[in-house]
Design an enzyme around this catalytic site. Structure first.
Site, short mmCIF file in Angstrom:
data_model
loop_
_atom_site.label_atom_id
_atom_site.label_comp_id
_atom_site.label_asym_id
_atom_site.label_seq_id
_atom_site.Cartn_x
_atom_site.Cartn_y
_atom_site.Cartn_z
N SER A 1 0.83 -1.21 0.00
CA SER A 1 0.00 0.00 0.00
C SER A 1 0.87 1.26 0.00
O SER A 1 1.97 1.27 0.56
CB SER A 1 -0.86 -0.02 1.26
OG SER A 1 -1.46 1.23 1.50
N TYR B 1 -1.94 -1.80 11.03
CA TYR B 1 -2.20 -2.29 9.67
C TYR B 1 -1.07 -1.83 8.73
O TYR B 1 -0.48 -2.63 8.00
CB TYR B 1 -3.55 -1.76 9.16
CG TYR B 1 -3.66 -1.76 7.66
CD1 TYR B 1 -3.89 -2.95 6.96
CD2 TYR B 1 -3.48 -0.59 6.92
CE1 TYR B 1 -3.95 -2.96 5.58
CE2 TYR B 1 -3.53 -0.59 5.54
CZ TYR B 1 -3.76 -1.78 4.87
OH TYR B 1 -3.80 -1.77 3.50
N LYS C 1 2.19 -3.93 6.53
CA LYS C 1 2.60 -3.82 5.12
C LYS C 1 4.12 -3.59 5.05
O LYS C 1 4.82 -4.20 4.24
CB LYS C 1 1.85 -2.70 4.42
CG LYS C 1 0.36 -2.96 4.24
CD LYS C 1 0.08 -4.13 3.31
CE LYS C 1 -1.39 -4.43 3.14
NZ LYS C 1 -1.65 -5.76 2.55
C1 UD1 Z 1 -7.30 4.67 4.21
C2 UD1 Z 1 -6.36 4.26 5.30
C3 UD1 Z 1 -5.14 3.63 4.68
C4 UD1 Z 1 -5.51 2.45 3.84
C5 UD1 Z 1 -6.53 2.87 2.81
C6 UD1 Z 1 -6.99 1.63 2.12
C7 UD1 Z 1 -6.71 5.79 7.19
C8 UD1 Z 1 -6.14 6.96 7.93
N1 UD1 Z 1 -6.00 5.41 6.10
O1 UD1 Z 1 -6.65 5.60 3.38
O2 UD1 Z 1 -4.21 3.21 5.65
O3 UD1 Z 1 -4.39 1.92 3.19
O4 UD1 Z 1 -7.61 3.53 3.42
O5 UD1 Z 1 -8.19 1.77 1.49
O6 UD1 Z 1 -7.70 5.24 7.56
N2 UD1 Z 1 -13.16 10.87 3.62
C9 UD1 Z 1 -14.21 11.72 3.94
N3 UD1 Z 1 -15.35 11.17 4.45
C10 UD1 Z 1 -15.52 9.82 4.66
C11 UD1 Z 1 -14.44 8.97 4.31
C12 UD1 Z 1 -13.27 9.53 3.81
O7 UD1 Z 1 -14.12 12.92 3.77
O8 UD1 Z 1 -16.58 9.40 5.13
C13 UD1 Z 1 -11.93 11.44 3.05
C14 UD1 Z 1 -10.69 11.17 3.89
O9 UD1 Z 1 -10.50 12.22 4.79
C15 UD1 Z 1 -9.61 11.13 2.82
C16 UD1 Z 1 -10.33 10.59 1.58
O10 UD1 Z 1 -11.71 10.78 1.82
O11 UD1 Z 1 -9.19 12.40 2.53
C17 UD1 Z 1 -10.04 9.13 1.33
O12 UD1 Z 1 -10.29 8.41 2.52
P1 UD1 Z 1 -10.18 6.81 2.57
O13 UD1 Z 1 -11.04 6.22 1.52
O14 UD1 Z 1 -10.42 6.40 3.99
O15 UD1 Z 1 -8.69 6.48 2.14
P2 UD1 Z 1 -7.29 6.89 2.77
O16 UD1 Z 1 -7.45 7.93 3.79
O17 UD1 Z 1 -6.38 7.22 1.64
#
Ligand code: UD1
Length: 342
Positions: A126, A153, A157
């Site tokens: 990842s 997690y 990795k």
């Molecule tokens: C998350 C994990 C990461 C993992 C990846 C795998 C965390 C901090 N990181 O990454 O370790 O490898 O998923 O899929 O959990 N967002 C919103 N509202 C929501 C959900 C997300 O605004 O309800 C935003 C988040 O702040 C972020 C973006 O969407 O900016 C993507 O979020 P997400 O899909 O959780 O991915 P990662 O943060 O990249």
């Protein structure tokens, strides 16, 4: 024909990769303990690929069971190792479970591969290993420094990458390809397979599609005061089918190219940084569905911005993530509608 063992093959990325392998003529054996997936996924795979992959319901931490699979299928030439626990929050609460599952399964797999002289492994890693790269390393390429993991997690990795390097150093017959995924999204265009979730989604896109389907009242955008053009976080969202195809390229390269490094690492992303607000707008444009959302505070531990420099994968693997974002978002919506019978 050559056979590939796919661990975690009934999972989200594993099932899409199995389809791509079968469509390229590989035989596939899936091993999965169904801890976070359903046996019905095999029917979805068969609906696309025209036949079911072979399947064994076993835990990769169990040496005897895994050994039995390699005995049953002596034509295995390579392994793609997806099987792992992957919920970031859960890993903070249950670190031992994550270390046992994610490290134990890789160690066991490498032991059994060695016993059966299967020399090729593709490992599902990842971009979390890069943490928040500094400006000089954005977009992030494979030479960017690995940073202290933010969760157990993420640490599994990193440690698993080290385990692979150490074993490859000790055993020159082992070939490994480490694939560092950015943010996989979407579903197969047939909507026969896609991401299946338990409980409230933590990742952005499943939350978006569930909100659009009316399961959630609104999306919460975690922060609009980041140092980015629109204030929301930036990620590199990559289509799961494009991602799956990269695994076939990685296997092909290990089977057919002699002049390669023993351990190769590739970033798998599109090269485009997309903000949360852009993703919402693109989703609305792709589907015609209005998405209710509110901005709330930042999510603890969130990375501000990270996206890939995929040049190495483009040039060396001959692979490119080229599905337009709107098509990807439409595929996610088609899948959600199918799940909810809309
Ligand atoms: C998350 C994990 C990461 C993992 C990846 C795998 C965390 C901090 N990181 O990454 O370790 O490898 O998923 O899929 O959990 N967002 C919103 N509202 C929501 C959900 C997300 O605004 O309800 C935003 C988040 O702040 C972020 C973006 O969407 O900016 C993507 O979020 P997400 O899909 O959780 O991915 P990662 O943060 O990249």
């Amino acid at each position: 024909m050559s056979r590939i063992l796919v661990t975690g093959g009934t999972g989200y990325i594993g099932s899409h990769t199995t389809v791509e392998l079968m469509q390229k003529g590989f035989d596939v054996t899936i091993v999965d303990n169904l801890s976070n997936s359903s046996i019905d996924v095999l029917d979805g795979i068969a609906a696309i690929a025209g036949r079911k992959p072979d399947f064994a319901n076993i835990d990769c931490c169990n040496f005897m069971d895994l050994d039995g699979v390699f005995r049953q299928y002596p034509d295995i030439v390579g392994v793609i190792h997806f099987a792992a626990s992957k919920a970031v929050n859960e890993s903070v609460e249950k670190p031992l479970l994550y270390y046992r599952n994610n490290l134990g399964s890789l160690v066991t797999l490498l032991e059994v591969m060695k016993l059966h002289r299967v020399p090729n492994i593709v490992f599902s890693s990842s971009c979390t290993v890069y943490g928040q790269p500094d400006e000089a390393h954005l977009p992030v390429d494979e030479t960017a420094p690995i940073q202290t993991a933010l969760s157990p997690y993420g640490n599994t990795k990193q440690i698993n990458e080290e385990i692979i390097r150490d074993e490859a150093h000790a055993d020159k017959s082992l070939n490994a390809t480490i694939l560092r995924y950015f943010n996989p999204i979407g579903a197969h265009p047939s909507a026969c397979i896609g991401e299946l979730l338990n409980g409230v989604p933590q990742n952005l896109l499943p939350f978006v599609t569930q909100t659009a389907a009316g399961l959630r009242p609104e999306l919460k955008v975690f922060g609009n005061d980041y140092n980015t053009p629109d204030g929301s976080c930036i990620r590199d969202y990559i289509y799961v089918v494009d991602l799956a195809k990269a695994h076939v390229k990685a296997i092909d390269r290990m089977l057919n190219v002699e002049d390669r490094d023993q351990v190769e690492v590739f970033n798998l992303g599109t090269g485009n940084g997309i903000s949360v607000f852009t993703l919402i707008n693109e989703f609305e444009a792709a589907t015609g569905v209005k998405l209710p959302y509110t901005v709330v505070g930042r999510r603890e531990g969130d990375i501000e911005q990270v996206w890939a420099n995929p040049k190495k994968a483009n040039e060396v693997l001959g692979w490119k993530a080229d599905t337009p974002l709107r098509d990807v978002l439409a595929s996610a919506w088609k899948w959600e509608k199918k799940l909810r019978k809309l």
